[in-house]
Design a protein around this motif. Structure first.
Motif, PDB file in Angstrom:
ATOM      1  N   ALA A  20     -37.550   6.139 -18.313  1.00 14.33           N
ATOM      2  CA  ALA A  20     -36.224   6.728 -18.156  1.00 14.33           C
ATOM      3  C   ALA A  20     -35.348   6.416 -19.364  1.00 14.33           C
ATOM      4  N   ASP A  21     -34.734   7.447 -19.925  1.00 17.78           N
ATOM      5  CA  ASP A  21     -33.765   7.243 -21.003  1.00 17.78           C
ATOM      6  C   ASP A  21     -32.464   6.683 -20.442  1.00 17.78           C
ATOM      7  N   LEU A  22     -32.143   7.096 -19.224  1.00 17.28           N
ATOM      8  CA  LEU A  22     -30.967   6.576 -18.516  1.00 17.28           C
ATOM      9  C   LEU A  22     -31.380   6.229 -17.105  1.00 17.28           C
ATOM     10  N   GLU A  35     -44.956   3.064 -10.196  1.00 22.19           N
ATOM     11  CA  GLU A  35     -45.419   4.361  -9.726  1.00 22.19           C
ATOM     12  C   GLU A  35     -44.655   5.504 -10.397  1.00 22.19           C
ATOM     13  N   VAL A  36     -43.346   5.347 -10.520  1.00 25.42           N
ATOM     14  CA  VAL A  36     -42.536   6.378 -11.170  1.00 25.42           C
ATOM     15  C   VAL A  36     -42.888   6.474 -12.652  1.00 25.42           C
ATOM     16  N   LEU A  37     -43.090   5.345 -13.286  1.00 24.16           N
ATOM     17  CA  LEU A  37     -43.454   5.335 -14.707  1.00 24.16           C
ATOM     18  C   LEU A  37     -44.762   6.083 -14.934  1.00 24.16           C
ATOM     19  N   ALA A  38     -45.733   5.862 -14.084  1.00 22.31           N
ATOM     20  CA  ALA A  38     -47.033   6.507 -14.234  1.00 22.31           C
ATOM     21  C   ALA A  38     -46.953   8.012 -14.025  1.00 22.31           C
ATOM     22  N   LEU A  75     -39.173   0.266 -15.786  1.00 21.89           N
ATOM     23  CA  LEU A  75     -39.048   1.724 -15.899  1.00 21.89           C
ATOM     24  C   LEU A  75     -38.229   2.195 -17.092  1.00 21.89           C
ATOM     25  N   LEU A  76     -37.349   1.346 -17.606  1.00 26.51           N
ATOM     26  CA  LEU A  76     -36.444   1.759 -18.677  1.00 26.51           C
ATOM     27  C   LEU A  76     -37.209   1.979 -19.987  1.00 26.51           C
ATOM     28  N   ALA A  77     -36.927   3.085 -20.667  1.00 26.92           N
ATOM     29  CA  ALA A  77     -37.537   3.380 -21.964  1.00 26.92           C
ATOM     30  C   ALA A  77     -37.158   2.305 -22.977  1.00 26.92           C
ATOM     31  N   ALA A  78     -37.924   2.212 -24.062  1.00 24.84           N
ATOM     32  CA  ALA A  78     -37.731   1.149 -25.051  1.00 24.84           C
ATOM     33  C   ALA A  78     -36.299   1.106 -25.573  1.00 24.84           C
ATOM     34  N   ARG A  79     -35.691   2.262 -25.754  1.00 22.79           N
ATOM     35  CA  ARG A  79     -34.293   2.326 -26.203  1.00 22.79           C
ATOM     36  C   ARG A  79     -33.412   2.937 -25.117  1.00 22.79           C
ATOM     37  N   GLY A  80     -33.855   2.822 -23.896  1.00 22.11           N
ATOM     38  CA  GLY A  80     -33.089   3.355 -22.791  1.00 22.11           C
ATOM     39  C   GLY A  80     -31.930   2.457 -22.401  1.00 22.11           C
TER      40      GLY A  80
END
Length: 433
Positions: A186-188, A178-181, A211-216
């Motif tokens: 998130a970067d952090l 839900e947060v991702l959408a 939820l973590l970004a690809a390079r997060g």
């Protein structure tokens, strides 16, 4: 009377074979699903440690739940079965506000993590179990976009008043989706002192993967099991803490969900904690540091993979109880008065396990106005404003908040004027002039 939430039958759970499910009779590991039969420590029963008794409820009974902790012989996760539902513990009357104890820690974390990870204006920082915004508020001056995820409505509202955007939900895979959408990756992701607080650790860690970004990067802090055992910190066991964590076991849990721990730092909070750094396993931008192997080697040398390492703790705790009671009995027989400092969750474990009530300790004090005027759960010791110490001039100040010993002793240095001495209860009772 509070509603009883003890789980007595398999019917209360969707599946007894599912990891994380348990009953009073057949607990299973919340990570790997292995049956639990090896006791780490049994502290009897105790009420919820943050459910302080108000004057209006003083004559009402409290529910008490087991504090019987097991160790899994398969993954060596030390854990307390889910005797109490998380919604019963983390509700709209939650008594712990991080700003009263962890505000400076939050500021230092932000100053440390921004340059370490190269965060900049526009970066997205999400904190899980963000409490009253004690940490995220420090990102705001840097233009970093923040979002708190916090299940207790009263602390979430306190965070919003500070300008920290906060959603009031428990975190897991569904919340992460839900947060991702709505907010993007998130970067952090930070999560301080919450990994131990989740009954479904697989769902929780799975949410980070989602939820973590690809390079997060995700950072999590939790009290170290190594320090708990070495220093006899049994009072950090209470119903909010479903798990007691070693680096080695946490690494295994994160790897199961496609996350690699690439760094670890030792920090001083809560008697010695670990701060871990996680990334997607497929992300090679953060190589694994030597600190990771050093930490695993230390735990292996201590005996992490042997049940003998865990079996001796129960008797060690019993002997400490005897020593604490011996000190208190001798002091009271000598006509000494004793007050306590702090109303932390850990203090309630110690007091209830040892059977310490107002026959030994007259009252305790705490800086949090949310706690003042109430009574400690179980023991019914009154919680007062710190000014009461100067009014009554006790002979001893018993530090329930021993993890802030240096700060408290500095703050309360004036008690020495009338000869009051500080008492640190763990790892064994010690009187400090």
């Amino acid at each position: 009377m509070q509603k009883e939430n003890l789980i007595h039958t398999a019917d209360a759970l969707p599946s007894m074979s599912r990891a994380g499910s348990s009953s009073a009779d057949k607990p299973v590991c919340r990570f790997c699903g292995t049956g639990l039969s090896h006791t780490f420590v049994d502290l009897g029963t105790s009420p919820l440690c943050q459910r302080h008794v108000t004057p209006q409820r003083f004559n009402q009974a409290e529910s008490a739940y087991p504090l019987h902790v097991y160790v899994c012989h398969e993954c060596f996760l030390v854990q307390l079965p889910s005797y109490v539902a998380r919604e019963e513990i983390f509700d709209g009357e939650y008594a712990y506000f991080s700003s009263y104890a962890m505000l400076e820690h939050g500021r230092k974390y932000v100053e440390h993590i921004i340059p370490k990870l190269g965060l900049k204006s526009g970066s997205h920082a999400v904190e899980v179990a963000s409490n009253d915004g004690y940490l995220l508020q420090h990102f705001l001056p840097y233009g970093i976009r923040v979002l708190g995820i916090e299940p207790t409505s009263n602390t979430a509202e306190a965070a919003r008043k500070k300008g920290v955007a906060t959603i009031c939900k428990f975190f897991g895979v569904q919340t992460a989706k839900e947060v991702l959408a709505e907010h993007g990756p998130a970067d952090l992701m930070s999560a301080n002192n919450v990994l131990a607080h989740v009954p479904d650790i697989n769902d929780f860690v799975g949410g980070f993967k989602k939820l973590l970004a690809a390079r997060g990067v995700a950072t999590l802090e939790f009290p170290s099991l190594y320090n708990l055992i070495a220093n006899n910190y049994f009072d950090t066991i209470y119903h909010e803490h479903f798990s007691y964590l070693s680096f080695t076991t946490v690494e295994r849990i994160f790897a199961h969900h496609g996350l690699t721990l690439f760094d670890v730092e030792e920090i001083g909070t809560h008697g010695g904690s670990l701060r871990i750094f996680a990334r997607h396993t497929e992300d090679g931008s953060h190589p694994v540091t030597p600190a990771v192997e050093a930490m695993k080697a230390r735990e292996k040398a201590a005996g992490h993979y042997s049940l003998d390492y865990y079996r001796g703790f129960d008797e060690k705790v019993k002997e400490t109880k005897r020593a604490i009671l011996s000190f208190l009995i001798d002091a009271k027989r000598a006509g000494k008065s004793i007050a306590a400092y702090g109303a932390p969750g850990k203090g309630n474990t110690l007091l209830n396990y040892c059977g310490i009530r107002t026959d030994f300790i007259d009252y305790t004090v705490d800086r949090s106005p949310v706690k003042q005027g109430n009574y400690l759960p179980g023991t019914r010791i009154p919680i007062c404003h710190p000014d009461k110490i100067s009014q009554t001039k006790p002979d001893y100040l018993f530090l329930l908040a021993w993890n802030f010993k240096d700060e408290v002793m500095k703050q309360m240095a004036h008690v020495r004027e009338w000869g009051c001495k500080f008492v640190v209860p763990l790892p064994e009772p010690l009187v400090l002039d």
